[in-house]
Design an enzyme around this catalytic site. Structure first.
Site, short mmCIF file in Angstrom:
data_model
loop_
_atom_site.label_atom_id
_atom_site.label_comp_id
_atom_site.label_asym_id
_atom_site.label_seq_id
_atom_site.Cartn_x
_atom_site.Cartn_y
_atom_site.Cartn_z
N SER A 150 46.89 43.43 47.62
CA SER A 150 47.90 42.82 46.74
C SER A 150 49.27 43.07 47.33
O SER A 150 49.61 44.21 47.66
CB SER A 150 47.82 43.44 45.34
OG SER A 150 49.02 43.20 44.61
N GLY A 151 50.07 42.01 47.45
CA GLY A 151 51.40 42.16 48.01
C GLY A 151 52.32 42.96 47.10
O GLY A 151 53.02 43.88 47.55
N SER A 152 52.35 42.62 45.79
CA SER A 152 53.26 43.33 44.89
C SER A 152 52.87 44.80 44.76
O SER A 152 53.73 45.69 44.72
CB SER A 152 53.27 42.65 43.51
OG SER A 152 51.98 42.65 42.94
N THR A 200 49.97 37.71 47.28
CA THR A 200 48.82 36.92 47.72
C THR A 200 48.95 35.46 47.31
O THR A 200 48.48 34.56 48.02
CB THR A 200 47.51 37.52 47.18
OG1 THR A 200 47.65 37.77 45.77
CG2 THR A 200 47.17 38.82 47.88
#
Length: 348
Positions: A91-93, A260
């Site tokens: 997950s990017g965040s 994402t």
């Protein structure tokens, strides 16, 4: 007399999505890699996820990231991502929040200017660049997973909605990508509830019709995500901007556009010939927060054009605290914690 279980957390948010970083009070999990530690947590101690994401401690819109020892010798730390739908491998965040918390808590030394380090997610090695100004982490740039288009502009009949055109991208999870305007949305905050209901109906219809398999990883679970795409505005040579909204669970639209989701969008724009290596895409959420995706290069894998990319965003530390879990609390099911909490206190 009762025994209380305690562990330490740092609450953060990136683009409005709250990530609760667990930094202490957990035993070392079995497993030689972060992926194997994640699988142990998922199969034997899922109570950590449910306790922190359900009342009275949390809400479904939050995420949890557990700091664990890395297996990769290049990595300074590992982390396991937990969300209401389960255990995403990336997950990017959550990566942006985890990197910020590690720096802010001095678990990774913080240096002025730009610094590089490596984390290990369940998906593997993740290169990080942090920009620090006057002791504040102003931005984190992390690698997005290599992303590709599985399905382009298929149609499906969705009850109460009608015919819906969608594409499917993989960017750490499978995403259905739909045009917001085609479904009657302008992507404003007052549409949030209707967006969630619409997305749920589309995802359920697709799940009933078909499944998806990654060219290397195989079965990575059923389609979990949907990304609403707004119109694309060109803000400069090779620079694009678009409003977006990401659905992750019944009733839940992410506060941010998600890393994402941004990677999936870049994969689609490249597939359609609208984005090339070196270009950037800023995705803007219903709340006005944004992530910046950078398309770094194209690779060939599994018969697909795979878009390699990075995601840049800023996270904020919003709380440092200790969670206390009392096994006698009727609102808490501590039976699934699997003995992974190390800190106990006896209260009379």
């Amino acid at each position: 007399m009762s025994a209380e279980l305690t562990f330490q957390i740092i609450d953060t948010h990136a683009g409005g999505d709250v990530s609760r970083i667990v930094v202490g009070g957990i035993t070392q999990l079995p497993g030689a890699t972060v992926r194997q530690q994640m699988e142990y947590l998922r199969d034997h101690a899922d109570g950590l996820r449910t306790v922190l994401l359900e009342e009275p401690y949390g809400i479904p819109e939050m995420s949890v990231d557990l700091i664990v020892p890395p297996a990769n010798p290049e990595a300074q730390a590992g982390y396991i991502i937990m969300e209401v739908m389960g255990y995403p491998i990336y997950s990017g965040s959550n990566t942006i929040c985890t990197a910020t918390a590690l720096l802010d808590n001095h678990m990774i030394p913080k240096r002025e200017g730009r610094q590089q380090f490596v984390l290990e997610s369940p998906a593997g090695r993740v290169a990080i660049e942090a920009r620090v100004e006057n002791g504040v982490v102003e931005a984190i740039t992390c690698e997005g997973l290599p992303s590709y288009i599985d399905t382009h502009r298929a149609t499906i009949h969705v009850p109460l909605i009608g015919e819906v055109t969608y594409s499917i991208a993989y960017s750490g999870g499978f995403y259905a990508l739909v045009d917001a305007a085609e479904l009657g949305f302008s992507l404003t905050r007052d549409e949030e509830s209707r967006l969630a209901h619409c997305a749920q109906a589309i995802v359920e219809a697709i799940l009933e019709e078909r499944g998806f398999s990654h060219y290397e990883l195989g079965d990575v679970g059923p389609l979990p995500f949907l990304h609403f795409m707004g119109d694309v505005e060109q803000t400069g040579a090779g620079h694009y901007r678009s409003r977006s909204a990401t659905y992750v669970h019944p009733g839940v639209i992410c506060r941010s556009t998600t890393g994402t989701g941004t990677s999936a969008r870049m994969a689609l724009m490249h597939y359609e010939g609208r984005m090339q290596p070196g270009d950037t895409l800023e995705t803007v959420s219903l709340r006005g927060s944004s992530f910046l995706g950078t398309f770094t290069r194209v690779a060939q894998a599994g018969g697909h054009d795979v878009v390699e990319n990075t995601i840049t965003g800023k996270a904020y530390v919003i709380a440092r605290s200790q969670i206390v879990v009392n096994p006698e609390d009727e609102l808490v099911d501590s039976s699934q914690l699997g003995g992974i909490l190390t800190c106990t206190q006896t209260r009379g």
